[in-house]
Design an enzyme around this catalytic site. Sequence first.
Site, PDB file in Angstrom:
ATOM      1  N   ASP A 139      32.912   7.245-108.168  1.00 22.77           N
ATOM      2  CA  ASP A 139      32.078   7.207-106.979  1.00 22.77           C
ATOM      3  C   ASP A 139      30.627   7.079-107.458  1.00 22.77           C
ATOM      4  OD1 ASP A 139      31.116   7.628-104.339  1.00 22.77           O
ATOM      5  OD2 ASP A 139      30.911   9.771-104.762  1.00 22.77           O
ATOM      6  N   ASP A 155      27.346   7.692-105.441  1.00 23.76           N
ATOM      7  CA  ASP A 155      26.385   8.699-104.985  1.00 23.76           C
ATOM      8  C   ASP A 155      26.936  10.112-105.152  1.00 23.76           C
ATOM      9  OD1 ASP A 155      24.736   6.567-104.244  1.00 23.76           O
ATOM     10  OD2 ASP A 155      25.622   6.470-102.247  1.00 23.76           O
TER      11      ASP A 155
HETATM   12 MG   LIG Z   1      29.641  10.452-103.248  1.00 24.14          MG
END
Ligand SMILES: [Mg+2]
Length: 188
Positions: free
Chosen positions: A14, A16
């Site tokens: 992922d 962020d």
């Molecule tokens: Mg995230």
Amino acid sequence: MNNNIGKNKCVFLDRDGVLIEDVGYLKNPEDIIIMPNSIEALKILKAAGFLLIIVTNQAGIAKGFFSMEDLASVHEKLSKIYENNGIIIDDLYFCPHHEKGTVEPYNIKCSCRKPETGMAVKGVKKFNIDTDKSFMVGDKDSDIMLAKNSGLKSFYIKNSMYEHDENVVPDFYVKDLMEAAEIITKAA
Ligand SMILES: [Mg+2]
Ligand SMILES: [Zn+2]
């Protein structure tokens, strides 16, 4: 007969809250803040032979908060930072969609917005990835659900910004990507 010969292993990441700080709808490359120890963690994973693929929901496109060009310049800056550190990200997939968005043609219900598995499926096919030996690291329940639905082992980085459903149980709870990298390479 072993069908897994020659298959690749991968850590899906992922963006962020895992690689860079989650500042919410990041639009400007100048606002990229690399997460502590994450560069070192990526180096460890690369050295252990893992492909690195970023899978990120970017509904800010569908919602009109930033453009495809903005996102491209953020990702250009990010790969430049990694490049300067000797890290190659093997691929990056993003989902620009959101069914409640306002910007066409992105305001749709798609099959790539996590927890849907579209982005992982794409990587698995393209790179001939053995999901049994591969992982997903994220900081939202949707990341864990993508992992479960894709046959990947999951790492959940606790993030107080997001609600966590106790019924969505990751394989590991970790404090950051470095801790995940240590567990992954110890097991490999
Ligand atoms: Mg995230
Ligand atoms: Zn999508």
